[in-house]
Design a protein around this motif. Structure first.
Motif, short mmCIF file in Angstrom:
data_model
loop_
_atom_site.label_atom_id
_atom_site.label_comp_id
_atom_site.label_asym_id
_atom_site.label_seq_id
_atom_site.Cartn_x
_atom_site.Cartn_y
_atom_site.Cartn_z
N MET A 160 0.85 -1.19 0.00
CA MET A 160 0.00 0.00 0.00
C MET A 160 0.89 1.24 0.00
SD MET A 160 -2.70 1.20 2.89
CE MET A 160 -4.08 0.11 2.55
N ASN A 161 0.70 2.07 -0.99
CA ASN A 161 1.60 3.23 -1.07
C ASN A 161 1.14 4.35 -0.15
OD1 ASN A 161 -0.30 4.95 -2.24
ND2 ASN A 161 0.23 4.30 -4.31
N ASN A 162 1.91 5.42 -0.17
CA ASN A 162 1.72 6.52 0.75
C ASN A 162 0.36 7.20 0.58
OD1 ASN A 162 2.45 8.27 2.75
ND2 ASN A 162 3.33 9.74 1.30
N ILE A 163 -0.01 7.42 -0.68
CA ILE A 163 -1.29 8.09 -0.96
C ILE A 163 -2.44 7.27 -0.41
CG2 ILE A 163 -2.85 8.91 -2.75
CD1 ILE A 163 -0.34 10.53 -2.60
N ASP A 164 -2.41 5.96 -0.70
CA ASP A 164 -3.48 5.09 -0.21
C ASP A 164 -3.56 5.14 1.31
OD1 ASP A 164 -4.13 4.39 -2.76
OD2 ASP A 164 -2.89 2.60 -2.79
N THR A 165 -2.39 5.16 1.94
CA THR A 165 -2.35 5.24 3.40
C THR A 165 -3.04 6.49 3.88
OG1 THR A 165 -0.17 4.22 3.27
CG2 THR A 165 -0.85 5.09 5.42
N ILE A 166 -2.71 7.60 3.22
CA ILE A 166 -3.30 8.88 3.62
C ILE A 166 -4.81 8.84 3.45
CG2 ILE A 166 -3.52 11.29 2.91
CD1 ILE A 166 -0.51 11.26 2.32
N ILE A 167 -5.27 8.35 2.30
CA ILE A 167 -6.71 8.30 2.05
C ILE A 167 -7.40 7.42 3.08
CG2 ILE A 167 -8.48 7.63 0.38
CD1 ILE A 167 -6.94 10.06 -0.51
N GLU A 168 -6.77 6.30 3.34
CA GLU A 168 -7.29 5.37 4.35
C GLU A 168 -7.48 6.06 5.70
OE1 GLU A 168 -7.69 1.09 5.76
OE2 GLU A 168 -7.81 2.06 3.80
N HIS A 169 -6.41 6.71 6.12
CA HIS A 169 -6.47 7.42 7.41
C HIS A 169 -7.56 8.48 7.39
CE1 HIS A 169 -2.98 6.26 10.00
NE2 HIS A 169 -2.63 5.64 8.88
N ALA A 170 -7.61 9.21 6.29
CA ALA A 170 -8.59 10.29 6.18
C ALA A 170 -10.00 9.72 6.28
CB ALA A 170 -8.41 11.02 4.85
N GLU A 171 -10.20 8.57 5.64
CA GLU A 171 -11.52 7.96 5.65
C GLU A 171 -11.92 7.55 7.06
OE1 GLU A 171 -11.92 5.10 2.59
OE2 GLU A 171 -14.08 5.54 2.45
N GLN A 172 -11.01 6.91 7.76
CA GLN A 172 -11.26 6.53 9.16
C GLN A 172 -11.63 7.76 9.97
OE1 GLN A 172 -11.71 3.54 10.20
NE2 GLN A 172 -11.22 2.90 8.11
N ASN A 173 -10.79 8.77 9.78
CA ASN A 173 -10.96 10.05 10.46
C ASN A 173 -12.39 10.58 10.31
OD1 ASN A 173 -10.38 12.67 11.48
ND2 ASN A 173 -8.24 12.35 10.87
N CYS A 174 -12.88 10.57 9.08
CA CYS A 174 -14.22 11.07 8.79
C CYS A 174 -15.27 10.18 9.44
CB CYS A 174 -14.45 11.15 7.29
SG CYS A 174 -13.53 12.46 6.49
N LYS A 175 -15.10 8.88 9.21
CA LYS A 175 -16.07 7.91 9.73
C LYS A 175 -16.25 8.09 11.22
CE LYS A 175 -16.60 3.85 6.98
NZ LYS A 175 -15.86 2.69 6.43
N SER A 176 -15.14 8.32 11.90
CA SER A 176 -15.17 8.36 13.36
C SER A 176 -16.05 9.48 13.91
CB SER A 176 -13.76 8.50 13.92
OG SER A 176 -13.31 9.83 13.76
N HIS A 177 -16.37 10.46 13.08
CA HIS A 177 -17.37 11.40 13.59
C HIS A 177 -18.49 11.65 12.59
CE1 HIS A 177 -13.99 13.66 12.00
NE2 HIS A 177 -14.82 14.59 11.66
N GLY A 178 -18.80 10.59 11.86
CA GLY A 178 -20.04 10.57 11.10
C GLY A 178 -20.08 11.38 9.81
N SER A 179 -18.94 11.75 9.28
CA SER A 179 -18.99 12.42 7.98
C SER A 179 -18.46 11.46 6.92
CB SER A 179 -18.18 13.71 8.01
OG SER A 179 -16.80 13.43 8.11
N ARG A 180 -18.74 11.78 5.68
CA ARG A 180 -18.41 10.83 4.61
C ARG A 180 -17.35 11.35 3.67
NH1 ARG A 180 -24.24 10.75 2.77
NH2 ARG A 180 -23.27 10.36 0.75
N LEU A 181 -16.33 10.56 3.48
CA LEU A 181 -15.32 10.90 2.49
C LEU A 181 -15.73 10.26 1.17
CD1 LEU A 181 -12.61 12.45 2.34
CD2 LEU A 181 -11.45 10.26 2.53
N THR A 182 -16.51 11.02 0.40
CA THR A 182 -17.07 10.47 -0.84
C THR A 182 -15.98 10.32 -1.90
OG1 THR A 182 -17.51 12.67 -1.69
CG2 THR A 182 -19.24 11.65 -0.38
N THR A 183 -16.37 9.73 -3.02
CA THR A 183 -15.43 9.51 -4.12
C THR A 183 -14.80 10.82 -4.58
OG1 THR A 183 -16.84 7.70 -4.85
CG2 THR A 183 -15.16 8.48 -6.39
N LYS A 184 -15.63 11.81 -4.84
CA LYS A 184 -15.13 13.11 -5.31
C LYS A 184 -14.15 13.68 -4.30
CE LYS A 184 -17.30 13.55 -9.14
NZ LYS A 184 -18.61 13.79 -9.71
#
Lengths: 153, 153
Positions: free
Chosen positions: A1-25
């Motif tokens: 898993m490269n760096n970008i994917d890691t960042i996106i992954e973390h960002a997604e968790q981050n959003c999920k954890s307080h109920g917002s959605r990291l949509t495709t766009k």
DNA sequence: TAGCGAGATGTTACAACATATCATTTATGT
DNA sequence: ACATAAATGATATGTTGTAACATCTCGCTA
């Protein structure tokens, strides 16, 4: 898993954890920002978006997405340059303080630094003496990066 | 002789001393800026210009005049706000260092302060460590002035 | 699983800030 | 008075950002 994917992954968790959605766009825009250390304008992002995804995106959407990402502390807006940059601490666990930015006025490279706490305190003293209150000690400083400095000379 | 006239007088001497001309239009624009402690946008100045002088002025002219006044160190451009302010040291004799600005994000009041030299030096150290060179240590800091703070609460 | 509602995105128009280009006017030295 | 350079005017357009309203999409509940 490269760096970008890691960042996106973390960002997604981050959003999920307080109920917002990291949509495709939103992912696509964040991804564009995460792939460079340059500050990009909203319209830079519009152009890049087409190039990367072969699909147009309206200015309005980009601004809305940037607002969202900023509220989530995933990107920073550089007011001095009217440009945006991915937060360099997305994958960090610790709470990070208020960032300071060095902006290369030649190539738009941006470095997010942490200035000495004591320096900030001193600054704050000057501010209070002048009868003002710091809203946020985010500093944006016009610089030239060493690379551009070397090229120019 | 009031304060504004003094400022204009000094500014004119200043220009004369190195062969540039503070024309009527330039004086009028500088005068508008000198009469307030608020940061004004170019288009604010256009409106004010009409009100004060009963005469229109094109945007292009205002920008050119602002460029001129900036080059003469008679006004400063605040990039953070895209606004302009008269230099608060026009009537000083001493060479003044690079200014720091506190900008009230509510009412646009601006205070030009002088930050401790040592604070700036510390800042510069952080910058050099990061591989950048300060172009100009002009800082523009988002604040709230005490008045607006009082009003808001 | 149909459909409701909230949130996300699209569309159009426009406001605010800024500059490019070329024309005209004004000031200054000879 | 005239030539020259500097300053200003006029017009168009580029860039950044937002307002207002329409449409779509996702996730929940009946």
């Amino acid at each position: 898993m490269n760096n970008i994917d890691t960042i996106i992954e973390h960002a997604e968790q981050n959003c999920k954890s307080h109920g917002s959605r990291l949509t495709t766009k939103r992912k696509q825009v964040l991804s564009l920002l995460a792939q460079t250390d340059k500050a990009l304008s909203a319209y830079d992002l519009i152009d890049l978006f087409v190039k990367e995804n072969g699909e147009k995106i309206p200015a309005m959407s980009v601004y809305r997405i940037l607002d969202f990402l900023e509220a989530e502390h995933l990107v920073h807006k550089l007011k001095l340059a009217n440009k945006y940059i991915a937060c360099s601490h997305i994958t960090c666990k610790h709470e990070h303080g208020v960032p300071q930015f060095l902006i290369c006025s030649v190539c738009n490279a941006v470095k997010e630094i942490t200035v000495n706490k004591s320096t900030i305190n001193e600054l704050n003293q000057s501010v209070e003496q002048a009868g003002f209150k710091l809203v946020s000690p985010q500093l944006e400083i016009n610089c030239i990066c060493n690379e551009c400095l070397a090229t120019a000379s």
